[in-house]
Write an enzyme that holds these catalytic residues in place. Structure first.
Site, PDB file in Angstrom:
ATOM      1  N   LYS A 138      29.219  29.008  35.466  1.00 22.13           N
ATOM      2  CA  LYS A 138      27.938  29.550  35.950  1.00 22.13           C
ATOM      3  C   LYS A 138      26.827  28.507  35.822  1.00 22.13           C
ATOM      4  O   LYS A 138      25.989  28.362  36.712  1.00 22.13           O
ATOM      5  CB  LYS A 138      27.592  30.806  35.163  1.00 22.13           C
ATOM      6  CG  LYS A 138      28.588  31.941  35.395  1.00 22.13           C
ATOM      7  CD  LYS A 138      28.427  33.032  34.345  1.00 22.13           C
ATOM      8  CE  LYS A 138      29.445  34.145  34.534  1.00 22.13           C
ATOM      9  NZ  LYS A 138      29.478  35.058  33.357  1.00 22.13           N
ATOM     10  N   ASP A 183      33.740  30.009  31.129  1.00 18.79           N
ATOM     11  CA  ASP A 183      33.073  30.905  32.080  1.00 18.79           C
ATOM     12  C   ASP A 183      31.577  30.578  32.167  1.00 18.79           C
ATOM     13  O   ASP A 183      31.008  30.474  33.259  1.00 18.79           O
ATOM     14  CB  ASP A 183      33.297  32.354  31.631  1.00 18.79           C
ATOM     15  CG  ASP A 183      32.525  33.345  32.472  1.00 18.79           C
ATOM     16  OD1 ASP A 183      32.931  33.586  33.624  1.00 18.79           O
ATOM     17  OD2 ASP A 183      31.497  33.875  31.994  1.00 18.79           O
ATOM     18  N   ARG A 236      49.355  48.566  47.603  1.00 13.26           N
ATOM     19  CA  ARG A 236      48.754  49.554  48.483  1.00 13.26           C
ATOM     20  C   ARG A 236      48.745  50.920  47.829  1.00 13.26           C
ATOM     21  O   ARG A 236      49.004  51.946  48.466  1.00 13.26           O
ATOM     22  CB  ARG A 236      49.563  49.600  49.776  1.00 13.26           C
ATOM     23  CG  ARG A 236      48.862  50.360  50.861  1.00 13.26           C
ATOM     24  CD  ARG A 236      49.681  50.413  52.132  1.00 13.26           C
ATOM     25  NE  ARG A 236      48.895  51.072  53.163  1.00 13.26           N
ATOM     26  CZ  ARG A 236      48.940  50.761  54.432  1.00 13.26           C
ATOM     27  NH1 ARG A 236      49.758  49.831  54.852  1.00 13.26           N
ATOM     28  NH2 ARG A 236      48.179  51.399  55.305  1.00 13.26           N
TER      29      ARG A 236
END
Lengths: 429, 429
Positions: B206, B202, B48
Site C-alpha cells: 500500500k 501488505d 459455481r
C-alpha cells in the site's frame, strides 16, 4: 491539449491572493495533472492597489458583477463572502453566463444553496464549494464521491477553528473565555468582531451544507439549533476532564425517525473519541456510512494556504471535466428536509450550579429533576463551605431536551441557586 | 439517461459478494447519483456454488480470463488478488478489450502498477484502485483530487489493521505478541498464515502506491524497507508508554534531498500525535501538503463493507465519466524514483537490552555508542538485581541508521548482553 481554461477571481483578500499565487506558481503541475493549461484572465477587488503578484495579463474590474457579466472566463471564483449582495449577484450572473463557479462562501450557500444549485444545473455548470466547509480538508469530495456508495445517518465535526483554538487553549492554560479570546484576536485566529465564530453561526453554515450533501436534502440553515461557546467557563473545562470528557463545539446532523436534527453547540465528548483529540485550530469531520462505517477527515479548516488548496482542487476537477451535482444528487431531486421537533431530541446533560452550601439544597434540586422524570447520573460537590456559595455539578442520564429545559427553569428560581446555571450537552457519537 | 453501465466481477469472496450486494441494494441511489443505470452482467468465481444473491441476469464464467475476453461489460472488477497469475491476466485482457478496471489488489499494483497504468492510459480506460489502499477510506481520491493543488514531501499511515489491532491489544492487556496474534486469528482479524500482515508486506504494498500518487513517481515496491511487528514485546510497549510514545506499524514515504525514503517498520510515535490515537483495526493516512498542511484520513481499512464501499466509489466515478490518470499524472510522465540510500537515513532509536547487572556494563555500551558518534538521550534501568539479568533501555539522539546498525552489532557481542537486543525507530512526523 485542449483550449486553456480561463479563470476570473472576484475578491483579492487572503484567500483570493493565495489562490492567484498557488495557480501562478503551479501552472506546469496543474497542466500536467489536468491535461489543460490554465490562465487567470480577470480579477476584481475593492481597490486597485499594487498586488504582490503579476497582474499584467489580467483584466482588472472595479466591479465584480461587471466582471461576471463581461469577462471571458470559463470559471468564476467568488471569494468575496457574505450571504447577500455582491457575492450573490456575482454567482448568479456567472451561472447565467454559463461560467462554472467556485466559491468559498458558506454563508451564501447556507442561505441560497438549493436555489443556486438548481440554477447551476440548468446552465450545465459546476457550483463547487470544497473551500466552504472545513477549509483545506477534502470532505465534500469525500462524502459526495469517495463515499458515494453509502447512505449516512450521522455527520458531525469541529467546523470552526477559532472556537477549537479557544477551547483547547482554555483547557491547556486554565484561563477563562474572555482572556483566551483576546489572545486569539491578537494572534489573528479570531476576528475583531468574533461573534460569527464564537456564537456558532459559521459552524452552522457549514453544518447545513454537510447535512445536505450527506442526506440528499435541501439546505435548511434555518433549522439548525445554534449555541456558541461564550458560556463555557474554566471550571466547566476542569469538570469535563474530571468526568472523562473534552468540551468541543460540534456541528451535528443526524437523520432520525422524526426528521433531521441539525445542531451546533458545545458538547462534552468522551476523551477516547477520535474527535476529542482534534485540538487547536484544526477542523475534523466524521461521518457514519452504512457500508464504510465511521470515517474521519482532519486538517486545517481555515487560512490562506488551506483554503486556496481547496479552491484549486475544485478548479482541477473542472479542468478535468468532473462536473457533479452540487449536493451529490440533482438539485431537483433533493428531498425537502423535515426538521426533528425539539421535543424529540434526547441526550444526557451536564449542569453546573452555584449553590448555597446548606442541607436540603440537593433534595430541592433532585425533586425538580424527579418531577421531570430525569435520572441523575453523578453529582459532585468538591468544596464544603457551610452557608457560602459552592459549585455543584450534576450529570443526568438520557432525557428529552424539553424536560431538561423545564427543570433548568425551575432550578434557576430556587433561592439556594445563586447564579444562572450552565448546561452543556453530553453527546454520544 | 445514457446506456446502462455493464459490470463484470471476477472473484466472489467476501469483497466480491459484498460488492454485488451493495450494487444490487442501491441501484436506484446509484442511478440518481451518477445519472446512469447499472447492471452486473457477468461474474466469475472458483466454484459455481449457490450464492446468496440473485444471479439470474448474470452470465457465469468458470474462467475469469475467459470472462475478461468475452463478456460484454464496460467495467471489470478484479477482486481475485495476488500479484501474478489470473488476477494480472484478467486486468491485462480487460484493458486490452477497452474495459475500465477496478481492483482492490495492492500486490498486483505494487509489482506491476506503472506498466498497467501505461496500458490503461493507452487504451483510454480507467485503472481504479481506491480499495487497494486503506480499504474504505477515500485516500487515493483525497490525494489525487482533493489535494491536487499541493506538492507533498511526506505521506505516512497505519496501513494494516491486523497489526494495529495486535499492537493496540498488546498495550491494553499487557500480553505478548504470540498470544494476541492467536486471539486475532480466532476473531478473524488475522489470517491462518499471518505473515503478509505481521511481517509488513501488505503495508509495504500500500505504501508503494501512496508514494507514487503523492510524489508523481513510478511505483517502486522493491525500494521499500520492510520490518514487521514480531519482535515487539510486552515490555517494549510498557517502555514506550513510560517514554511518552505509542508503538505503531507505520508505512512512511518521504521525499528527501537524497531521494525517496520508503519504509514500513514499527515506530515509536509521540502520544500526542493524532496518529498515535488511531487504535484497533482502524487505518489512517496522513499527508503533508505544501499549501494545505497536514491532513489526516481515518477509518476502516479492511472488511467486506468498507472495501465494497471503495470499489463502488470507483464505479461511481466511472459512471460519472471521471477517468483520471492512475497515479495522478499521465503514466508516461511519472518520474523514475531514486531511492534514498540507507546511509542517509537519520533518526532516533530505542534499544532494549537484557544485560547482566554489574558495574561497567553501561560504560561498555556507552563507549560503543560514543565511537559511532551517537548521543544517548535517556537510559533507564528500573530493576536492580546484582549479577542477574535485567532489562536496560536506551534512547538515542538523531543519528544515521548505518551507525546505529554497527553499534548494535558490537553491543550484541558484549559478554554482558545476554539476549539479542531489540531496536525500535523513534519517528518524528
Amino acid at each position: 491539449m485542449s483550449e486553456p481554461l480561463k479563470i476570473a477571481i472576484a475578491g483579492l483578500g487572503t484567500v483570493g491572493t493565495g489562490t492567484v499565487k498557488l495557480i501562478q506558481d503551479n501552472l506546469n503541475v496543474l497542466a500536467q495533472r489536468t491535461g489543460r493549461e490554465m490562465s487567470i484572465v480577470a480579477v476584481s477587488a475593492r481597490s486597485r492597489k499594487n498586488r504582490d503578484f503579476d497582474m499584467s495579463d489580467m483584466t482588472y474590474y472595479d466591479n465584480a458583477v461587471d466582471m461576471a457579466e463581461n469577462c471571458d472566463a470559463d470559471v468564476m471564483m467568488e471569494l468575496i463572502g457574505g450571504s447577500e449582495g455582491i457575492a450573490k449577484e456575482v454567482v448568479e450572473v456567472s451561472i447565467a453566463k454559463g461560467r462554472h463557479v467556485i466559491t468559498a462562501n458558506k454563508a451564501l450557500l447556507a442561505h441560497h444553496g438549493t436555489e443556486l444549485a438548481k440554477l447551476a444545473e440548468e446552465s450545465g455548470v459546476a457550483l463547487a464549494y470544497e473551500a466552504a466547509v472545513a477549509g483545506g480538508i477534502p470532505v465534500i469530495k469525500g462524502l459526495r464521491e469517495g463515499l458515494a456508495a453509502n447512505s449516512f445517518d450521522l455527520v458531525y465535526g469541529i467546523l470552526n477553528g477559532t472556537c477549537n483554538f479557544i477551547l483547547t487553549n482554555m483547557r491547556e492554560t486554565g484561563r477563562d473565555f474572555e482572556e483566551v479570546l483576546f489572545e486569539a484576536q491578537e494572534l489573528g485566529y479570531a476576528e475583531a468582531d468574533p461573534s460569527f465564530d464564537v456564537d456558532g453561526v459559521d459552524a452552522a453554515h457549514k453544518l447545513s451544507l454537510l447535512s445536505s450533501v450527506s442526506f440528499g436534502t435541501e439546505v435548511d440553515f434555518d433549522a439548525v439549533y445554534i449555541e456558541g461557546i461564550r458560556n463555557i467557563s474554566a471550571l466547566d473545562i476542569v469538570n469535563a476532564e474530571e468526568l472523562g470528557y473534552r468540551i468541543k463545539l460540534l456541528g451535528i446532523a443526524r437523520k432520525t425517525e422524526h426528521g433531521i436534527d441539525q445542531r451546533v453547540h458545545p458538547c462534552m465528548v468522551a476523551k477516547d473519541q477520535p474527535i476529542a483529540s482534534v485540538e487547536g485550530v484544526l477542523n475534523a469531520v466524521v461521518c457514519n456510512g452504512n457500508h464504510v462505517g465511521t470515517t474521519m477527515f482532519e486538517g486545517a479548516g481555515a487560512g490562506g494556504g488551506p483554503t486556496a488548496s481547496a479552491v484549486v482542487a475544485d478548479l482541477v476537477d473542472i479542468a478535468r471535466g468532473t462536473i457533479l451535482p452540487t449536493f451529490g444528487v440533482p438539485a431537483k431531486a433533493l428531498e425537502k428536509p423535515i426538521a426533528q421537533p425539539v421535543e424529540k431530541r434526547e441526550g444526557s446533560y451536564y449542569l453546573r450550579l452555584q449553590v448555597e452550601d446548606r442541607p436540603g439544597v440537593i433534595a430541592d434540586i433532585s425533586n425538580i429533576l424527579k418531577d421531570e422524570d430525569i435520572s441523575v447520573k453523578s453529582l459532585i460537590q468538591h468544596e464544603s463551605n457551610p452557608g457560602k456559595s459552592v459549585p455543584l455539578v450534576i450529570t443526568t442520564q438520557a432525557t428529552v431536551e424539553t424536560a431538561m429545559g423545564r427543570s433548568l427553569e425551575k432550578i434557576s428560581q430556587l433561592d439556594c441557586v445563586l447564579e444562572k446555571p450552565n448546561m452543556i450537552r453530553i453527546v454520544s457519537l
